[in-house]
Scaffold this active site. Structure first.
Site, PDB file in Angstrom:
ATOM      1  N   GLY A  12       0.850  -1.192   0.000  1.00 45.05           N
ATOM      2  CA  GLY A  12       0.000   0.000   0.000  1.00 45.05           C
ATOM      3  C   GLY A  12       0.879   1.232   0.000  1.00 45.05           C
ATOM      4  O   GLY A  12       2.096   1.160  -0.226  1.00 45.05           O
ATOM      5  N   ARG A 285     -15.573  12.585  12.208  1.00 47.75           N
ATOM      6  CA  ARG A 285     -16.316  11.349  11.981  1.00 47.75           C
ATOM      7  C   ARG A 285     -16.909  10.747  13.237  1.00 47.75           C
ATOM      8  O   ARG A 285     -18.023  10.215  13.213  1.00 47.75           O
ATOM      9  CB  ARG A 285     -15.391  10.342  11.296  1.00 47.75           C
ATOM     10  CG  ARG A 285     -15.061  10.799   9.899  1.00 47.75           C
ATOM     11  CD  ARG A 285     -14.017   9.962   9.245  1.00 47.75           C
ATOM     12  NE  ARG A 285     -13.798  10.453   7.883  1.00 47.75           N
ATOM     13  CZ  ARG A 285     -12.907   9.947   7.057  1.00 47.75           C
ATOM     14  NH1 ARG A 285     -12.123   8.957   7.448  1.00 47.75           N
ATOM     15  NH2 ARG A 285     -12.784  10.439   5.846  1.00 47.75           N
TER      16      ARG A 285
END
Lengths: 588, 255
Positions: A12, A285
């Site tokens: 990644g 969030r």
């Protein structure tokens, strides 16, 4: 004389950035990845990457970015490395731009910026709504350049099983398994960098990819590495519930003007805008997820009586939506059927990101010399809650630290791994081969995939948005039973080649250990901070818990130790999003 | 919807050198399933349609959002992503309960069952030098300006996830040819458009003119139809065709 070599596990963003940094210095990298690196989970990131480029005349600064990040993380992150990350962010975004990332543009041809949650300035660079994919592809291309030059050798389709640690306690390489041939072999390396991502799969359904099991972190945890702040798991407010996974609907939808609502007394109720007038739909969030949870679960006001609310884009011009958010609109339309340009999307919070992870020092090294961790698998940059668009930044930035730190560490070694003798490799290889044989021949009654599903359901129910000590204690007991039930698994695939079940059963064992660390961390932290919310202890308690929780593995379950947090740069203050940040500084 | 079943007919293969065989499965229907979630049900209870125990089906998947490119396979003969192949949509076309046929892509070596080895696609990206050759990854200031007008179409190419659907659909990609395929050609156009990448466009054009290069394209236009990211591949191939012709004439004159 042998030459130094570094092993990077994970393809990644963080792993590729570390690889690039090492290869650039002429040192060879063996890059291990479960999947062809281009398919890594970083591609799923949508909304953007934060950097205080200050190209919108708002007087943005890296200090403001730093302050938003620390404040957004409820002061749990050690501040000096976070400051360095925010200072480095503009340089990283400009570097990625030079490398060809297709960032969305302003009329003047500059990188455009959009709004994101928990920050008032436009600070988020983006490539439509596929920013993660664009950054990942770019790093993939740069690493391919080094691969073509012979500096990087990729081992795609290999799974990290464990670190190889010698008698002196130094990491000398790792053991990995080829997922097609099932061959298990040692890899020699003077430093090993784990960039293995988060562990959303521990919760069964999440916004993460199926490879995000946290298995590698779980493996080294059982070898003596500490995990930190595992109880902090981000639940993303806007996800589509699905049978196989919850699919992310980017925060950029709200950054670009999307509104959240449900019906109250027969009329649309924009509850985030009402509850948090200063930030509205762009609260961080954890705040948004709790509000949606409250509206649906406590007040019973979900759309159609179900746990769902609207994320509404229908008031925005179609051409603007297509250009800025095309990537996610497509996902919603393909997987749900409705056209989000015309009908509001139905969403509910879903497990998304691990703020916690492998405990490392500021150079990203674990307590085992030579073993490093960077990216989502570390715990460094987000404290108790991550701001949107800070994950692509921390993934890339941590790679720019871990790669050079590994090289620096190697310089100080008096002998290289190749000269260290084969004993530690033989021992660890033997342990892994024996374990593999055990797993292959499991003839119990439990189907591993069903066992996993069951664990996910319990974790989502008990260690999610709202946590109670009674449920956490039950989950502790449940996970102890899971460890026993794991022994009773049936190896449902009898075939010796490309056997995905063998790999999954091993991952499941590590996932149970990780789940246990999350649960015990949550049980011990008797306060509410960031994503960790306990109605029994509704306030933040800095006196007792302004501390990093460190989980040490023992055969009897995790043991938690507490470590001071470095708050030397910004004094902790109360976190309130109904007023502006300036006003919050006076809040009591 | 009770007692309804989804029927699958799957082409299976135990390993790279084993012969293929067919197996059928019957899975209880739920609304909103896709091919991946049905395969996940199979492994939770690996029993075939005849009620016999069998090995779980091996396939590749990762993101389940059609961004990683992993789960390409032939579904009722069409190359596409299994995650976005919704069962309800398939049955709208074929009628409920009709067996859904799953096969591995045929242009790549099979690893096991529906899983194939697409390494050749990444090798092709190496051949065409699909990267921007920057001096290094260190911060040295702003990147080049790039007009929004160019960005709009270049961004579409940069969404290519190397899934292999275009290779599968292309009649000119086959065992007898070395054709690098549509995806790699479109990538050349992307890198030759980037202001820094453009400084090295000749190397990529040279690569496009080697064996297996752009001249192998037979203009069947299948690639464009199957691309899950809706990249207008044929437009980019045509543009690169023009570029290589211009470049070869120029090269001939300057020899």
């Amino acid at each position: 004389m042998s030459k130094p070599k570094v092993i990077v596990v994970g393809g990644g963003l963080s792993g590729l950035m570390a690889t690039m940094k090492i290869a650039e210095k002429g040192v060879h990298v063996d890059l291990l990845s479960l999947v062809p690196v281009k398919r890594s989970h970083s591609v799923c990131a949508q909304g953007g990457i934060n950097a205080a480029l200050d190209t919108k005349g708002e007087g943005d600064s890296t200090w403001e970015h730093f302050d938003d990040t620390i404040y957004g993380g409820d002061f749990l992150a050690n501040q000096p490395p976070v400051k360095k990350m925010c200072d480095a962010a503009p340089g990283i975004v400009y570097t990625m731009d030079r490398m060809g990332v297709m960032f969305s543009r302003t009329p003047e041809g500059l990188i455009d910026l959009r709004n994101f949650g928990g920050q008032k300035n436009k600070r988020t660079a983006f490539a439509g709504a596929t920013t993660g994919a664009q950054l990942e592809y770019c790093c993939d291309e740069q690493v391919r350049k080094h691969e073509a030059a012979g500096l990087v050798k990729k081992y795609e389709g290999w799974e990290f099983l464990s670190a190889v640690i010698d008698e002196a306690g130094i990491c000398r390489g790792c053991i990995a398994q080829n997922l097609a041939t099932m061959e298990i072999r040692p890899f020699i390396g003077d430093a090993v960098i784990l960039a293995t991502g988060g562990g959303g799969m521990i919760y069964g359904k999440s916004t993460t990819s199926t490879i995000c099991t946290g298995s590698a972190a779980g493996a080294v945890y059982q070898q003596g590495v500490y995990l930190a702040n595992m109880e902090f798991v981000q639940i993303h407010p806007t996800a589509m519930l699905g049978d196989d996974k919850t699919r992310l609907m980017s925060e950029s939808a709200r950054g670009d003007g999307g509104r959240i609502w449900t019906y109250k007394d027969g009329k649309p109720w924009y509850f985030l805008e009402e509850m948090y007038p200063a930030y509205g739909n762009l609260v961080p969030r954890d705040i948004a997820s709790r509000a949606i949870h409250k509206v649906c679960v406590e007040m019973g006001l979900g759309i159609d009586g179900k746990n769902q609310v609207y994320l509404d884009l229908t008031h925005l011009p179609a051409e603007f939506l297509e250009r800025r958010l095309g990537g996610i609109l497509e996902i919603y339309e393909k997987f749900h059927g409705d056209d989000p340009r015309k009908v509001p999307m139905k969403i509910f919070p879903g497990i998304h990101y691990f703020m916690g992870g492998i405990h490392v020092n500021y150079s990203h090294m674990t307590c085992i010399p030579g073993l490093f961790a960077s990216g989502e698998c570390d715990y460094m940059y987000h404290g108790a809650n991550r701001l949107g668009a800070n994950s692509l930044l921390s993934a890339l930035y941590s790679g720019t630290v871990s790669g050079p730190a590994a090289l620096n560490y190697i310089k100080g070694l008096n002998k290289l791994a190749e000269e260290a003798g084969s004993k530690c490799f033989d021992q660890e290889l033997k342990r892994q081969v024996e374990f593999d044989n055990k797993v292959r021949n499991m003839k119990g009654k439990e189907n591993p995939y069903q066992l996993h599903q069951e664990m996910g359901e319990v974790m989502r129910a008990n260690v999610g948005i709202v946590r109670n000590n009674k449920d956490l204690k039950e989950t502790d007991q449940f996970l102890r039973e899971m460890k026993e039930r794991w022994e009773n698994i049936n190896m449902v695939d009898g075939h010796g080649y490309s056997n995905q079940t063998i790999s999954f059963v091993k991952e499941l064992k590590n996932m149970i250990e990780m789940a246990h660390a999350i649960t015990i961390g949550a049980l011990m932290r008797n306060e509410s901070r960031g994503s960790h919310y306990k109605p029994e202890f509704p306030d933040r308690n800095d006196e007792e818990f302004l501390k990093t929780s460190k989980s040490r593995w023992t055969p009897n379950g995790p043991v938690i130790e507490w470590e001071e947090v470095d708050t030397s740069l910004i004094k902790p203050r109360k976190r309130v999003y109904n007023v502006s940040k300036e006003e919050s500084k006076n809040a009591k | 919807m009770q007692n309804k079943f989804i029927n699958l007919k799957i082409k299976r293969q135990d390993g790279p050198n084993s012969p293929p065989w067919w197996e059928e499965f019957s899975i209880p229907y739920k609304p909103n399933m896709n091919v991946v979630s049905v395969l996940m049900e199979v492994r939770k209870n690996p029993v075939n349609a005849k009620g016999e125990k069998t090995n779980p089906v091996v396939w590749e998947c990762n993101c389940l959002e059609e961004v990683c490119g992993a789960c390409s396979m032939l579904i009722n003969g069409m190359p596409r992503q299994a995650c976005s192949a919704l069962i309800d949509k398939i049955y709208e076309k074929t009628g409920f309960g009709k067996p859904i046929v799953l096969e591995p892509l045929t242009k790549f070596p099979v690893i096991r069952d529906l899983m194939v080895d697409r390494q050749v696609m990444f090798e092709n990206l190496k051949k065409v030098k699909a990267w921007v050759p920057v001096d290094g990854s260190f911060p040295i200031g702003r990147g080049p300006r790039f007009p929004d007008r160019e960005h709009r179409w270049a961004y579409i190419i940069s969404r290519c996830m190397t899934c292999g659907c275009c290779m599968e659909a292309c009649p000119n990609v086959n065992a007898k040819s070395k054709f690098i395929g549509p995806a790699a050609i479109a990538q050349v156009r992307l890198f030759n458009t980037h202001p820094i990448g453009e400084m090295h466009k000749e190397g990529r054009l040279d690569a496009l003119m080697e064996t297996g290069g752009i001249q192998e394209c037979g203009n069947s236009q299948n690639c464009r139809k199957v691309c899950p990211k809706e990249i207008p591949l044929t437009t980019h191939i045509a543009a690169m065709n023009k570029e290589t012709i211009k470049y070869s004439i120029r090269r001939w004159f300057t020899k």
